[in-house]
Design an enzyme around this catalytic site. Structure first.
Site, PDB file in Angstrom:
ATOM      1  N   LYS A  22     -35.028  18.843  11.874  1.00  0.00           N
ATOM      2  CA  LYS A  22     -34.373  17.905  10.731  1.00  0.00           C
ATOM      3  C   LYS A  22     -35.189  16.452  10.884  1.00  0.00           C
ATOM      4  O   LYS A  22     -35.561  16.000   9.636  1.00  0.00           O
ATOM      5  CB  LYS A  22     -32.858  17.779  10.966  1.00  0.00           C
ATOM      6  CG  LYS A  22     -32.219  16.600  10.142  1.00  0.00           C
ATOM      7  CD  LYS A  22     -30.852  15.861  10.821  1.00  0.00           C
ATOM      8  CE  LYS A  22     -30.720  14.652  10.294  1.00  0.00           C
ATOM      9  NZ  LYS A  22     -29.415  13.990  11.026  1.00  0.00           N
ATOM     10  N   ARG A  97     -28.879   8.222   5.748  1.00  0.00           N
ATOM     11  CA  ARG A  97     -29.779   7.300   6.652  1.00  0.00           C
ATOM     12  C   ARG A  97     -31.152   7.532   6.503  1.00  0.00           C
ATOM     13  O   ARG A  97     -32.127   6.681   6.443  1.00  0.00           O
ATOM     14  CB  ARG A  97     -29.609   7.876   8.037  1.00  0.00           C
ATOM     15  CG  ARG A  97     -30.180   6.926   9.265  1.00  0.00           C
ATOM     16  CD  ARG A  97     -29.792   5.586   9.434  1.00  0.00           C
ATOM     17  NE  ARG A  97     -30.732   4.709  10.327  1.00  0.00           N
ATOM     18  CZ  ARG A  97     -30.538   3.539  10.156  1.00  0.00           C
ATOM     19  NH1 ARG A  97     -29.509   2.998   9.630  1.00  0.00           N
ATOM     20  NH2 ARG A  97     -31.307   2.504  10.847  1.00  0.00           N
ATOM     21  N   ASP A 121     -24.827   8.273  11.094  1.00  0.00           N
ATOM     22  CA  ASP A 121     -23.880   8.212  12.438  1.00  0.00           C
ATOM     23  C   ASP A 121     -23.331   7.089  12.809  1.00  0.00           C
ATOM     24  O   ASP A 121     -24.096   5.936  12.786  1.00  0.00           O
ATOM     25  CB  ASP A 121     -24.696   8.907  13.413  1.00  0.00           C
ATOM     26  CG  ASP A 121     -24.965  10.377  13.331  1.00  0.00           C
ATOM     27  OD1 ASP A 121     -24.332  11.093  12.541  1.00  0.00           O
ATOM     28  OD2 ASP A 121     -25.893  10.867  13.967  1.00  0.00           O
TER      29      ASP A 121
END
Length: 435
Positions: A22, A97, A121
């Site tokens: 990722k 993000r 997060d």
């Protein structure tokens, strides 16, 4: 809000292949904006954060085509620059993000960018100073609207410069590198991040015609070029998934083979698990984890308690500390887990304590885990996933617990792990998704 219901206490067995990384994908997807030619990327994971960024690129005007289960081609030859200043674009950036890494390519190629303060997060403060100070040194100007939470970045032609980064930020380094490859002259970045994913980005850019040297070190030299071309690129396997699967095998006393892990790019991850007493073997490019009923945490040479701490590469990635903390609950011995880089990532331990774990949370950065040595198991619990990495750690705890557990807010897990319940069910786990 979806949930997982997990029936704990079942052994896992078989082979599993880690998804594409990722953290690398988010970087290389943004890099496709640096050229008007086609860029083909293989091994893209089907996860929420990545899919959201791909859709955002589509809405920006990037031509996106899918040519395989994990292969996409991107061509940014006709961007809708007006959309990049719209409320819709800025609102979506605020929820992703990785969107901050759009700044470098957009400023380098088009001379301007606008972006909202990105979300992500809830793991503590993650400042953007490194990104913006580096791009400022290349000649860009920044304005921040505190009311709307928007950054406006403008530049004429960027010019190379020397910079010493205030922190070895991975996404900050990636953003600066992507801006510098089209700047005039030479850019030198000292204290650059050197994670394998950043190395991958630099190698991809070099195939596109960039001139980057010092790859895999903390001193990068970039000779700017006038334009970049297309290329093909394959994403590394996700080291966080590899570590998560090692932890699952240990926690459940299971035998698992993790396939095609790109072992040379795992750094100290295997040895960090060995410090917890977990046996694992490298077999070619696979990792074999044998079934272990017991594993004992090492002590330091002087007999003092083992400390496992995160650090910038080549240190231990902070994304695996949550997993290692959970695994330590069933080890023999004690360990201090020191999360140096984020101040809120240990706040999920109260859920483990409710499950019967013996953990002392010393402060926001440190927790002492006193292992049970399987004298008694964790008990199933009802919990909510606060972030991606805590979510997978709680899932590992539930797999090794007695009884049933329910994990809410699993959209957090979906952001980072592809079809995780299906892949683990194939190994023998009992996981049900409840919508």
């Amino acid at each position: 809000m979806a949930s997982f219901v997990i029936e704990g206490g079942h052994k896992l067995h078989g082979e599993i292949v880690p998804q594409g990384a990722k953290n690398e994908v988010l970087q290389v997807l943004c890099a496709t904006l640096l050229t008007d030619e086609e860029v083909t990327i293989e091994n893209i994971p089907n996860i929420l954060d990545v899919n959201n960024l791909i859709q955002l690129l589509r809405d920006m005007g990037v031509k996106v085509s899918k040519s395989g289960s994990d292969t996409y081609t991107f061509q940014a030859d006709n961007l809708n620059l007006a959309y990049l200043e719209s409320d819709d674009f800025l609102n979506r950036c605020s929820k992703l993000r990785g969107s901050v890494m759009l700044v470098g390519p957009l400023v380098a190629r088009f001379g301007k960018a606008m972006i909202s303060k990105p979300g992500g997060d809830k793991i503590g403060r993650r400042r953007l100073d490194t990104h913006f100070l580096g791009i400022q040194k290349l000649g860009a100007s920044f304005e921040y609207d505190a009311v709307d939470g928007r950054f406006c970045i403008n530049a004429g032609k960027l010019k190379g410069a020397y910079m010493l980064l205030d922190e070895a930020s991975v996404t900050g380094t990636a953003n600066i590198v992507m801006a510098a490859v089209l700047a005039e002259g030479v850019t030198t970045i000292y204290n650059a991040a050197c994670e394998p994913y950043l190395q991958q980005l630099c190698r991809m850019l070099n195939r596109m015609g960039a001139k980057i040297s010092g790859i895999a070190s903390n001193l990068l030299t970039i000779e700017g070029v006038s334009s970049l071309k297309g290329c093909s690129h394959r994403v590394l396997p996700d080291m966080i998934e590899v570590g998560s699967f090692i932890g699952m095998a240990a926690m459940t006393g299971s035998e698992i083979t993790i396939k095609d892990v790109s072992y040379e790019n795992l750094g100290i991850i295997p040895d960090s698990f060995r410090r917890l007493g977990i046996r694992l073997e490298q077999r070619g490019d696979d990792i074999f984890v044998p079934a272990q009923e017991h594993y004992q945490i090492e002590s330091f040479i002087d007999g003092s308690i083992m400390t496992i701490a995160d650090a910038p590469w080549p240190g231990l990635t902070p994304d695996l500390l949550s997993v290692m903390l959970v695994v330590a609950t069933q080890a023999k011995g004690s360990v201090l887990i020191h999360q140096k880089m984020f101040e809120s990532r240990l706040f999920f331990v109260d859920k483990l304590i409710d499950m019967g774990a013996q953990i002392i949370l010393c402060d926001p950065h440190r927790a002492v885990v006193i292992g049970h040595d399987r004298n008694f198991c964790l008990r199933g619990g009802n919990m909510t996933s606060p972030d991606i990495r805590a979510g997978i750690a709680l899932l590992i705890a539930a797999l090794g617990a007695e009884g049933n557990s329910r994990i809410h807010n699993i959209e957090q897990i979906d952001r980072g792990y592809q079809n995780i319940e299906q892949r683990l069910t194939a190994l023998g786990a009992r996981i049900t998704r409840i919508e």
